[in-house]
Design an enzyme around this catalytic site. Structure first.
Site, PDB file in Angstrom:
ATOM      1  N   GLU A  60      54.523  37.445 106.221  1.00  0.00           N
ATOM      2  CA  GLU A  60      55.224  38.054 107.363  1.00  0.00           C
ATOM      3  C   GLU A  60      55.104  37.209 108.630  1.00  0.00           C
ATOM      4  O   GLU A  60      54.893  37.727 109.724  1.00  0.00           O
ATOM      5  CB  GLU A  60      54.751  39.495 107.626  1.00  0.00           C
ATOM      6  CG  GLU A  60      55.570  40.526 106.889  1.00  0.00           C
ATOM      7  CD  GLU A  60      55.446  41.945 107.428  1.00  0.00           C
ATOM      8  OE1 GLU A  60      55.437  42.136 108.665  1.00  0.00           O
ATOM      9  OE2 GLU A  60      55.407  42.881 106.602  1.00  0.00           O
ATOM     10  N   TYR A  98      67.094  39.178 108.992  1.00  0.00           N
ATOM     11  CA  TYR A  98      65.638  39.341 109.012  1.00  0.00           C
ATOM     12  C   TYR A  98      65.023  38.262 108.128  1.00  0.00           C
ATOM     13  O   TYR A  98      65.296  38.182 106.929  1.00  0.00           O
ATOM     14  CB  TYR A  98      65.247  40.726 108.509  1.00  0.00           C
ATOM     15  CG  TYR A  98      63.749  40.948 108.442  1.00  0.00           C
ATOM     16  CD1 TYR A  98      63.066  41.450 109.547  1.00  0.00           C
ATOM     17  CD2 TYR A  98      63.025  40.639 107.292  1.00  0.00           C
ATOM     18  CE1 TYR A  98      61.687  41.648 109.495  1.00  0.00           C
ATOM     19  CE2 TYR A  98      61.654  40.827 107.240  1.00  0.00           C
ATOM     20  CZ  TYR A  98      60.999  41.332 108.350  1.00  0.00           C
ATOM     21  OH  TYR A  98      59.641  41.518 108.303  1.00  0.00           O
ATOM     22  N   GLU A 100      61.431  35.855 107.056  1.00  0.00           N
ATOM     23  CA  GLU A 100      59.984  35.677 107.053  1.00  0.00           C
ATOM     24  C   GLU A 100      59.646  34.320 106.438  1.00  0.00           C
ATOM     25  O   GLU A 100      60.439  33.751 105.701  1.00  0.00           O
ATOM     26  CB  GLU A 100      59.283  36.755 106.214  1.00  0.00           C
ATOM     27  CG  GLU A 100      59.364  38.156 106.759  1.00  0.00           C
ATOM     28  CD  GLU A 100      58.634  39.150 105.871  1.00  0.00           C
ATOM     29  OE1 GLU A 100      57.887  38.709 104.953  1.00  0.00           O
ATOM     30  OE2 GLU A 100      58.796  40.359 106.072  1.00  0.00           O
ATOM     31  N   HIS A 155      55.738  38.245  98.748  1.00  0.00           N
ATOM     32  CA  HIS A 155      55.827  39.485  99.510  1.00  0.00           C
ATOM     33  C   HIS A 155      57.099  40.182  99.051  1.00  0.00           C
ATOM     34  O   HIS A 155      58.208  39.765  99.392  1.00  0.00           O
ATOM     35  CB  HIS A 155      55.883  39.196 101.016  1.00  0.00           C
ATOM     36  CG  HIS A 155      55.997  40.430 101.857  1.00  0.00           C
ATOM     37  ND1 HIS A 155      56.502  40.430 103.135  1.00  0.00           N
ATOM     38  CD2 HIS A 155      55.667  41.732 101.585  1.00  0.00           C
ATOM     39  CE1 HIS A 155      56.494  41.661 103.623  1.00  0.00           C
ATOM     40  NE2 HIS A 155      55.987  42.469 102.694  1.00  0.00           N
ATOM     41  N   ASP A 189      51.313  40.631  99.238  1.00  0.00           N
ATOM     42  CA  ASP A 189      51.698  42.031  99.402  1.00  0.00           C
ATOM     43  C   ASP A 189      52.816  42.332  98.418  1.00  0.00           C
ATOM     44  O   ASP A 189      53.992  42.133  98.708  1.00  0.00           O
ATOM     45  CB  ASP A 189      52.152  42.276 100.852  1.00  0.00           C
ATOM     46  CG  ASP A 189      52.625  43.703 101.085  1.00  0.00           C
ATOM     47  OD1 ASP A 189      52.461  44.544 100.170  1.00  0.00           O
ATOM     48  OD2 ASP A 189      53.163  43.969 102.176  1.00  0.00           O
ATOM     49  N   ASP A 234      48.429  45.257  98.285  1.00  0.00           N
ATOM     50  CA  ASP A 234      48.141  43.826  98.187  1.00  0.00           C
ATOM     51  C   ASP A 234      47.337  43.543  96.926  1.00  0.00           C
ATOM     52  O   ASP A 234      46.328  44.200  96.663  1.00  0.00           O
ATOM     53  CB  ASP A 234      47.376  43.371  99.427  1.00  0.00           C
ATOM     54  CG  ASP A 234      48.120  43.731 100.707  1.00  0.00           C
ATOM     55  OD1 ASP A 234      48.859  42.874 101.218  1.00  0.00           O
ATOM     56  OD2 ASP A 234      47.977  44.885 101.170  1.00  0.00           O
ATOM     57  N   HIS A 274      47.544  45.787 107.276  1.00  0.00           N
ATOM     58  CA  HIS A 274      46.996  45.441 105.963  1.00  0.00           C
ATOM     59  C   HIS A 274      45.630  44.794 106.129  1.00  0.00           C
ATOM     60  O   HIS A 274      45.384  44.094 107.120  1.00  0.00           O
ATOM     61  CB  HIS A 274      47.889  44.431 105.226  1.00  0.00           C
ATOM     62  CG  HIS A 274      49.189  44.979 104.752  1.00  0.00           C
ATOM     63  ND1 HIS A 274      49.467  45.217 103.433  1.00  0.00           N
ATOM     64  CD2 HIS A 274      50.302  45.331 105.440  1.00  0.00           C
ATOM     65  CE1 HIS A 274      50.707  45.684 103.317  1.00  0.00           C
ATOM     66  NE2 HIS A 274      51.231  45.765 104.522  1.00  0.00           N
TER      67      HIS A 274
END
Length: 293
Positions: A60, A98, A100, A155, A189, A234, A274
């Site tokens: 992230e 979006y 990451e 992720h 994750d 995770d 997390h």
């Protein structure tokens, strides 16, 4: 005299702590970017967390300027002068606006990243099946029993978690052909818990049901910071007899930085929602003995 030194070193093997092992971590830092990088308190805690790890997968990372990670690595090198930290980052990934990034931060004096690729770059048949394609690196660690392994950082998209975890099986097959290895570790994750995974869904996931894959973080574990949640989102999953037997027993666990650093929940949530998960690889005592002498 040399015999005496050798004897003392051999006796010391039994007393060496697990600090000689190699710690691998995965941490979803929850929208890590400019705001957190400019927060001195948050960065101080992050630095302490990551300095515990020989290699840490950060997830992230949301920083279009590309300044947050170099700042974190700079802090690490100032904080821990006994090691030299470097990083390797993926492209910005995502099917929409979006985006990451995955970033591996590692001690370059301890291990070597020998190769890397993302499914996006490699022309894989699995590219379109992930919201954020896994970022894959091949690592050489001379100080551990397992010297060569592949790490697959992932992720998942929460609403597609079951499908994406299932597709990681195909990713393993592709990796084993590409690099001729069985030693593969999936980490990150995976959103592999609570409302994102159903009992029926688990039954259809080959990565879960094939006994060659070992899930080191159990379903009962909580990897979330909030007191009102209890989910093993995770995970660390390993394949290969050599790799599985090269892991320090019971070393796979979340690192509760809230408890470790005596933080209130709201203070911990400034860092992430997390906890990082981690696992240790067994040291090669012959390597350490040779370097001691």
């Amino acid at each position: 005299m040399r015999y005496l030194i050798l004897l003392m070193c051999l006796v010391g093997l039994c007393l060496w702590p697990t600090t000689l092992s190699l710690k691998i971590c995965a941490f979803n830092v929850q929208s890590f970017g400019e705001a957190k990088a400019n927060n001195k308190k948050v960065m101080a805690i992050l630095t302490k967390i990551i300095a515990r790890c020989d290699l840490c997968l950060i997830q992230e990372v949301r920083d279009s300027k590309g300044e947050a990670i170099p700042k974190l690595v700079k802090n690490l090198n100032k904080f821990d002068k006994s090691h030299s930290y470097a990083h390797l980052e993926s492209k910005r990934l995502g099917k929409t606006t979006y985006k990451e990034q995955y970033v591996y931060i590692y001690r370059k004096d301890v291990l070597e990243v020998r190769d890397h690729y993302s499914l996006q770059e490699g022309g894989s048949n699995y590219t379109s099946l992930f919201t954020r394609e896994p970022f894959i690196i091949r690592v050489h660690s001379p100080s551990t029993l397992v010297k060569d392994l592949v790490l697959v950082g992932q992720h998942t998209c929460p609403k597609n978690a079951m499908k994406e975890i299932e597709e990681l099986y195909g990713v393993y097959t592709e990796i084993s052909k590409k690099w001729k290895t069985q030693n593969v570790m999936f980490l990150g994750d995976l959103n592999a818990a609570c409302s994102y995974i159903t009992i029926k869904g688990w039954r259809a996931i080959r990565l879960r049901n094939d006994p060659k894959f070992h899930w080191l973080i159990g379903d009962e574990v909580d990897t979330t910071v909030r007191e009102n949640t209890h989910c093993a989102y995770d995970r660390i999953v390993v394949h290969g007899k050599e790799l599985f037997h090269g892991i320090v027993p019971e070393s796979a666990q979340p690192f509760n930085f809230k408890k470790e650093f005596h933080l209130a929940e709201d203070e911990a949530l400034e860092v992430s929602d997390h906890y990082p998960v981690e696992v240790d690889l067994k040291p090669n005592h012959r390597y350490h003995l040779r370097h001691e002498l």
